[in-house]
Design a protein around this motif. Structure first.
Motif, PDB file in Angstrom:
ATOM      1  N   GLU A   1       0.966   7.186 -11.625  1.00 45.73           N
ATOM      2  CA  GLU A   1      -0.304   6.600 -12.056  1.00 45.73           C
ATOM      3  C   GLU A   1      -0.465   5.176 -11.530  1.00 45.73           C
ATOM      4  OE1 GLU A   1      -0.979   8.906 -16.319  1.00 45.73           O
ATOM      5  OE2 GLU A   1       0.335   7.156 -16.237  1.00 45.73           O
ATOM      6  N   LEU A   2       0.584   4.386 -11.653  1.00 49.15           N
ATOM      7  CA  LEU A   2       0.507   3.008 -11.159  1.00 49.15           C
ATOM      8  C   LEU A   2       0.338   2.990  -9.643  1.00 49.15           C
ATOM      9  CD1 LEU A   2       0.545  -0.010 -11.656  1.00 49.15           C
ATOM     10  CD2 LEU A   2       3.061   0.081 -11.595  1.00 49.15           C
ATOM     11  N   ALA A   3       1.064   3.847  -8.960  1.00 41.70           N
ATOM     12  CA  ALA A   3       0.951   3.915  -7.500  1.00 41.70           C
ATOM     13  C   ALA A   3      -0.475   4.223  -7.067  1.00 41.70           C
ATOM     14  CB  ALA A   3       1.914   4.964  -6.959  1.00 41.70           C
ATOM     15  N   LYS A   4      -1.117   5.178  -7.730  1.00 41.67           N
ATOM     16  CA  LYS A   4      -2.499   5.530  -7.389  1.00 41.67           C
ATOM     17  C   LYS A   4      -3.442   4.359  -7.645  1.00 41.67           C
ATOM     18  CE  LYS A   4      -2.223  10.512  -7.984  1.00 41.67           C
ATOM     19  NZ  LYS A   4      -2.678  11.674  -8.780  1.00 41.67           N
ATOM     20  N   LYS A   5      -3.223   3.632  -8.730  1.00 39.44           N
ATOM     21  CA  LYS A   5      -4.086   2.506  -9.073  1.00 39.44           C
ATOM     22  C   LYS A   5      -4.011   1.385  -8.035  1.00 39.44           C
ATOM     23  CE  LYS A   5      -4.143   3.169 -14.079  1.00 39.44           C
ATOM     24  NZ  LYS A   5      -5.582   3.239 -14.295  1.00 39.44           N
TER      25      LYS A   5
ATOM     26  N   ARG B   1       4.342   6.706  -4.786  1.00 43.63           N
ATOM     27  CA  ARG B   1       5.207   6.569  -5.957  1.00 43.63           C
ATOM     28  C   ARG B   1       6.552   5.976  -5.568  1.00 43.63           C
ATOM     29  NH1 ARG B   1       9.725   8.160  -7.609  1.00 43.63           N
ATOM     30  NH2 ARG B   1       9.852   9.700  -5.973  1.00 43.63           N
ATOM     31  N   GLN B   2       7.062   6.360  -4.402  1.00 47.69           N
ATOM     32  CA  GLN B   2       8.350   5.861  -3.942  1.00 47.69           C
ATOM     33  C   GLN B   2       8.336   4.342  -3.780  1.00 47.69           C
ATOM     34  OE1 GLN B   2       6.693   8.475  -2.762  1.00 47.69           O
ATOM     35  NE2 GLN B   2       8.074  10.190  -2.368  1.00 47.69           N
ATOM     36  N   THR B   3       7.201   3.797  -3.397  1.00 51.09           N
ATOM     37  CA  THR B   3       7.088   2.343  -3.253  1.00 51.09           C
ATOM     38  C   THR B   3       7.262   1.664  -4.601  1.00 51.09           C
ATOM     39  OG1 THR B   3       5.605   2.627  -1.364  1.00 51.09           O
ATOM     40  CG2 THR B   3       5.597   0.461  -2.446  1.00 51.09           C
ATOM     41  N   ILE B   4       6.650   2.208  -5.637  1.00 52.22           N
ATOM     42  CA  ILE B   4       6.807   1.655  -6.988  1.00 52.22           C
ATOM     43  C   ILE B   4       8.270   1.735  -7.399  1.00 52.22           C
ATOM     44  CG2 ILE B   4       6.176   1.890  -9.422  1.00 52.22           C
ATOM     45  CD1 ILE B   4       3.878   0.851  -7.609  1.00 52.22           C
ATOM     46  N   ASN B   5       8.904   2.859  -7.126  1.00 53.84           N
ATOM     47  CA  ASN B   5      10.319   3.022  -7.456  1.00 53.84           C
ATOM     48  C   ASN B   5      11.175   1.987  -6.748  1.00 53.84           C
ATOM     49  OD1 ASN B   5      13.110   4.438  -6.642  1.00 53.84           O
ATOM     50  ND2 ASN B   5      12.462   5.141  -8.670  1.00 53.84           N
ATOM     51  N   LEU B   6      10.926   1.765  -5.479  1.00 54.58           N
ATOM     52  CA  LEU B   6      11.696   0.788  -4.713  1.00 54.58           C
ATOM     53  C   LEU B   6      11.475  -0.632  -5.238  1.00 54.58           C
ATOM     54  CD1 LEU B   6      11.186   2.194  -1.110  1.00 54.58           C
ATOM     55  CD2 LEU B   6      13.326   2.172  -2.411  1.00 54.58           C
TER      56      LEU B   6
END
Length: 67
Positions: A17-21, A26-31
């Protein structure tokens, strides 16, 4: 160290959800959450805006022992 994960959970967002916003994978948010990727200033600003906080709070840990 950053507080992205802490604020993301507080806002009840999944990584997806944060990645889309903010327009990343999603992997970028995880990293970012695991301190394995340094986001651009534009991405930092987007994250802070979506997580309803400011850059200093999100990305810079205060050290009370500094003079």
């Amino acid at each position: 160290m950053n507080r992205v994960k802490e604020y993301r959970k507080h806002c009840k967002f999944t990584q997806i959800e944060l990645a889309k916003k903010v327009g990343v994978a999603r992997q970028t948010i995880n990293l970012i959450e695991n301190d394995k990727y340094n986001p651009s200033l534009a991405l930092c600003i987007s994250l802070a805006k979506e997580l309803k906080t400011d850059l200093n709070t999100l990305f810079w840990k205060e050290n009370n022992n500094e003079e």
